[in-house]
Every structure is written in C-alpha cells, then in structure tokens.
Write a protein that holds these residues in place. Sequence first.
Motif, short mmCIF file in Angstrom:
data_model
loop_
_atom_site.label_atom_id
_atom_site.label_comp_id
_atom_site.label_asym_id
_atom_site.label_seq_id
_atom_site.Cartn_x
_atom_site.Cartn_y
_atom_site.Cartn_z
N ARG A 216 0.82 -1.21 0.00
CA ARG A 216 0.00 0.00 0.00
C ARG A 216 0.85 1.25 0.00
N LEU A 217 1.95 1.20 0.71
CA LEU A 217 2.85 2.36 0.76
C LEU A 217 3.43 2.65 -0.62
N LEU A 218 3.83 1.61 -1.32
CA LEU A 218 4.38 1.79 -2.66
C LEU A 218 3.32 2.30 -3.63
N ARG A 219 2.10 1.78 -3.50
CA ARG A 219 1.02 2.27 -4.37
C ARG A 219 0.71 3.73 -4.07
N ALA A 220 0.71 4.09 -2.80
CA ALA A 220 0.44 5.49 -2.43
C ALA A 220 1.52 6.40 -2.96
N ALA A 221 2.77 5.97 -2.87
CA ALA A 221 3.87 6.78 -3.40
C ALA A 221 3.75 6.91 -4.92
N GLY A 222 3.34 5.85 -5.57
CA GLY A 222 3.15 5.90 -7.02
C GLY A 222 2.04 6.85 -7.41
N LEU B 73 -4.81 13.95 -1.54
CA LEU B 73 -6.08 13.34 -1.94
C LEU B 73 -5.85 12.01 -2.67
N GLY B 74 -4.84 11.98 -3.51
CA GLY B 74 -4.52 10.74 -4.21
C GLY B 74 -4.06 9.65 -3.26
N ALA B 75 -3.25 10.02 -2.28
CA ALA B 75 -2.77 9.04 -1.30
C ALA B 75 -3.92 8.56 -0.42
N ARG B 76 -4.82 9.45 -0.10
CA ARG B 76 -5.95 9.07 0.75
C ARG B 76 -6.86 8.05 0.06
N ARG B 77 -7.00 8.19 -1.23
CA ARG B 77 -7.84 7.25 -1.97
C ARG B 77 -7.20 5.87 -2.04
N VAL B 78 -5.88 5.83 -2.10
CA VAL B 78 -5.19 4.54 -2.25
C VAL B 78 -5.04 3.84 -0.91
N VAL B 79 -4.62 4.57 0.10
CA VAL B 79 -4.35 3.99 1.40
C VAL B 79 -5.63 4.02 2.22
N ARG B 80 -6.21 2.88 2.38
CA ARG B 80 -7.44 2.77 3.16
C ARG B 80 -7.20 1.77 4.29
N ARG B 81 -7.87 2.02 5.38
CA ARG B 81 -7.74 1.11 6.53
C ARG B 81 -8.39 -0.22 6.22
N PRO B 82 -7.74 -1.30 6.64
CA PRO B 82 -8.38 -2.62 6.44
C PRO B 82 -9.60 -2.73 7.36
N ARG B 83 -10.63 -3.36 6.85
CA ARG B 83 -11.86 -3.51 7.64
C ARG B 83 -12.00 -4.90 8.17
#
Length: 58
Positions: A3-9, A48-58
């Motif tokens: 998730r961290l790598l996707r958020a950075a991307g 905003l882009g990082a917020r959409r990618v990094v979501r808390r697991p439910r």
Amino acid sequence: MDRLLRAAGWCGLVFLLVLGLLAALPRAVRNELPDAVIGGAVIVLGALGARRVVRRPR
C-alpha cells in the motif's frame, strides 16, 4: 508495504499531472501564479490521491 508503494506511485502520478497541467497553461497565467499556489496544489492533490489509495483494512 504494498500500500505504501502504491500510495507513493499515486502521489508521483498526481505530481506529474499537476506539472503537466501547469505547463499547458499560457505563459502569462503561469507568471501570475505565485509559487505557493503551485506548491499548495501539488500537496493537496497528492494528499487526496494518497488518501484514496491507502485505506484502513476492515
């Protein structure tokens, strides 16, 4: 870590998109925009882009 790598991307992609949009603006408009506006737009769109990618697991 994935998730961290996707958020950075996504943050990088948003950054490049904002720079591309700014490059497409006419020179007179670019010269009138303060650097703080450009930096603020990059930070807000990146967050905003990082917020959409990094979501808390439910």
